[in-house]
Design an enzyme around this catalytic site. Sequence first.
Site, short mmCIF file in Angstrom:
data_model
loop_
_atom_site.label_atom_id
_atom_site.label_comp_id
_atom_site.label_asym_id
_atom_site.label_seq_id
_atom_site.Cartn_x
_atom_site.Cartn_y
_atom_site.Cartn_z
N SER A 139 -27.28 -15.29 -4.70
CA SER A 139 -26.81 -13.79 -4.44
C SER A 139 -27.91 -12.91 -3.97
O SER A 139 -29.12 -13.36 -3.98
CB SER A 139 -26.75 -13.13 -6.05
N TYR B 139 -25.30 -7.74 0.22
CA TYR B 139 -24.94 -6.33 0.13
C TYR B 139 -25.65 -5.64 1.40
O TYR B 139 -26.62 -5.24 1.29
CB TYR B 139 -25.27 -5.79 -0.99
N THR C 26 -20.22 -8.99 1.08
CA THR C 26 -19.44 -8.68 -0.03
C THR C 26 -19.05 -7.12 0.42
O THR C 26 -20.09 -6.23 0.67
CB THR C 26 -20.27 -8.80 -1.37
N LYS D 26 -16.20 -11.30 1.78
CA LYS D 26 -15.98 -11.41 0.27
C LYS D 26 -15.29 -10.08 -0.28
O LYS D 26 -16.22 -9.14 0.06
CB LYS D 26 -17.19 -11.81 -0.52
N HIS E 17 -14.06 -9.20 -7.51
CA HIS E 17 -15.40 -9.30 -8.25
C HIS E 17 -15.48 -9.54 -9.76
O HIS E 17 -16.13 -8.98 -10.66
CB HIS E 17 -16.11 -7.79 -8.03
#
Length: 335
Positions: free
Chosen positions: A89, A112, A138, A206, A230
Amino acid sequence: RQAYDYMSWGVDGEFTMRRNREAFDWVGLVPRGLAGVGPVQAASNFLGMNLPFPILIAPTARHVMFHPGAEAATHAGATAASNTPFIVSNVASLPVEKIAAAATGPWWFQLYPQQGPDYNRQTLEKAQAAGCRAIVVTVDQQASVYERQTHGQNLATAESPMTAPATIGSPRPRANPYRVMEGRLWYEWTLLDELRRMAKVPLVVKGIVTGEDARLCLEHGVDAIYLSNHGGRSLDYGPSTLEVLPEIADAVQGRVPILFDGGIRRGSDILKALALGASAVSLGRVPLWGLAAYGAQGVQKVLEILQAELVQAMAANGRPTLASIDRTLVRTEFL
């Protein structure tokens, strides 16, 4: 309690989170008799990686909340379980270099994006230099908040391990008085074109849940589509990912692989997702339960259980290879 709430729950009334799981009950398996199965082979190639099983670990934040070994332990457990790829992540507890050094198995990096090219470029350069095998961008969770956070403010406090990492440059003041996080409200399709130029490894998007968006991903040159809502943590009262998987598969028509997550708990769940069009699946909450209980060994054991269950489900249904799994294996009764 703070860590448990973060891992266990979702957004608003948590309808989507429940629906992700319930959707698997609406898909029945149709076994093939006298199929001469022989040895089951669950191996595949995904974006140039040879996978013994079509299973990855999904990106989830702040593993240090669940075990002191944090993402390093997760990566070690994943590597011990047949080199399962781990998607690290963007808001991990540890630097990517430390996570990468913890084990030899393949790992991807989830981003992100932030406005302005500096943060995205520097972050991706750092991840690629450390050895990530793919980049996962994402694009959902643009304005989410947890029900328990709204009423109890028990998640993102100043002392919380959920506090966001420092960004590059000065923070921008909020333009609205409604406490809506603005960090992702600017996303547009041209973002993928910018990131494509920065990526030296495959680019995966994603958060896709419609066939229309899947086709737009193809127009912008992505290498794989990651079907995800999510885990029901972004938008409530949306469809389960399993329900929209056939739509995504029909839109893609095999031009790029499809990665899937949402509600998987058993090997038969993985088999159903593969039958409806997924090329591989990702596990989000499940490895975290193993991590919280036993660290790296817990992650390894959880993955090995699901790997064994997938092989058993393939054998029981007369589907000895991934290529033999198709929609004739299932009957759907989506509500």
